[in-house]
Write an enzyme that holds these catalytic residues in place. Structure first.
Site: not given
Ligand code: SF4
Lengths: 245, 114
Positions: A111-112, A199, A202, A227
């Site tokens: 997602c990031c 976000c 998160c 990591c």
């Molecule tokens: S912080 Fe969370 S919602 Fe934002 S981009 Fe990364 S995984 Fe996605």
């Protein structure tokens, strides 16, 4: 040229910014603004130059307070803030296949990568230098952050990129002292225990003795979150050659 | 041209997940046959062939690839620690932007913390 992280030789953030703005044309250097306490960079830069390029990564998942704050900063300093958004097709594909909260199950990297790294990479391809609010005290993975470095992640041999981290040597306390002394506007989430702001799904508030990194991706094991770090420390102690994961 | 693939065994004896992922991608992409030699860099053994090669070349990341080519001036060695660059330049394979972004993030764990 990349400097080493060395608090003794750090220059003031303002001196670093001045140097950066004198070396790069205004359209080739930009401040990356996260909507958090890195607002101090905008405050400092606004006193040094008239033409300021600022961008923010809008992942689509920020807190409402952060959107409001970005707007407040735009008005307060009279700067244009470019809001970078992810490729809707890539977001759609991920969300369709994995849902809106895949990061809780699969880790946050995918997602990031889509919501942050891709738009950032696209933007950085148009620049010669970018300015970040990264500090050595933010995370154990940042203890080596210099004030000035060749960006190996986004730069290439053909298209070098400089990453400028004027606040590298500052502590969180110094940043907050500046915010208070200079009456810099700040994100109201900080008053609710958010040391680090990312976000909404998160990021969480942390306790008084917790590190700010503890407020991010708290459901992932520390070894995955950081990591390669453990291998690095171990390797550094035991052998001359180390290989980072 | 010869290609050496170096993968890591972590200090606790387990294989490095990124090395496994890259190996899987080589297989899936049908590129495994292009690899002439695979060496193990065992963190518990600085004398293991992969660690030895890493020391000689000054490489500090794994997995990595060494591409050797005969040129007029002798043998030229090129090291790739970023898989998508290796994919593009050596395997001449198209890479997806999202895969590249993931690799950048994995190699630079701080970048998510923006
Ligand atoms: S912080 Fe969370 S919602 Fe934002 S981009 Fe990364 S995984 Fe996605």
């Amino acid at each position: 040229m990349t400097q080493t992280a060395d608090s003794a030789n750090d220059r003031s953030p303002q001196a670093v910014l001045e140097d950066a703005f004198s070396r790069f044309a205004p359209d080739r250097i930009a401040i990356s603004f996260s909507g958090a306490e890195d607002v101090v960079l905008i405050d400092m830069a606004a006193q040094l130059v008239d033409e300021l390029q600022v961008f923010s990564l809008d992942t689509g998942r920020l807190h409402p307070e952060t959107y409001t704050f970005i707007e407040q900063v735009r008005e307060h300093y009279g700067v244009d803030i470019e809001v970078l958004m992810p490729d809707p097709e890539e977001v759609n594909e991920m969300v369709r296949k994995k849902g809106l909260f895949s990061f809780y199950r699969d880790g946050h990297q995918e997602c990031c990568a889509i919501r942050k790294i891709q738009p950032l990479r696209k933007k950085l391809a148009t620049l010669d230098a970018w300015i970040t609010g990264q500090r050595r005290d933010q995370s154990v993975t940042r203890t080596e952050v210099p004030q000035w470095q060749d960006d190996q992640a986004f730069g290439t041999a053909e298209r070098p990129l400089v990453k400028v981290n004027p606040l590298a040597g500052w502590s969180s306390a110094q940043v907050w002292q500046y915010i208070r002394n200079e009456q810099v506007p700040y994100n109201p989430l900080h008053d609710r225990g958010f040391l680090s702001i990312g976000c909404e799904p998160c990021t969480r508030a942390v306790g008084p003795h917790e590190h700010e990194r503890a407020g991010r991706w708290w459901w992932e094991e520390a070894t995955r979150k950081e990591c390669g770090l453990h291998a690095e420390n171990l390797a550094a102690e035991t052998q001359s050659v180390r290989i980072i994961e | 041209m010869t290609i050496t693939f170096v993968k890591k065994i972590l200090a606790d004896g387990t294989p490095c997940p990124k090395c496994q992922d890259v190996e899987e991608r080589l297989h899936k992409g049908g590129h495994w046959d292009a690899i002439d030699e695979t060496l193990i860099a065992d963190e518990r053994d600085p004398q293991s062939p992969g660690m030895h090669l890493a020391a000689r070349l000054g490489v500090t990341r794994a997995p990595f690839f060494v591409v050797r080519e005969d040129t007029d001036s002798g043998v030229e060695e090129k090291v790739y620690t970023v898989y998508f660059k290796f994919q593009k330049e050596v395997l001449q394979q198209q890479t997806k932007g999202s895969d590249e972004a993931r690799e950048i993030l994995r190699d630079n764990p701080d970048l998510d913390f923006l």
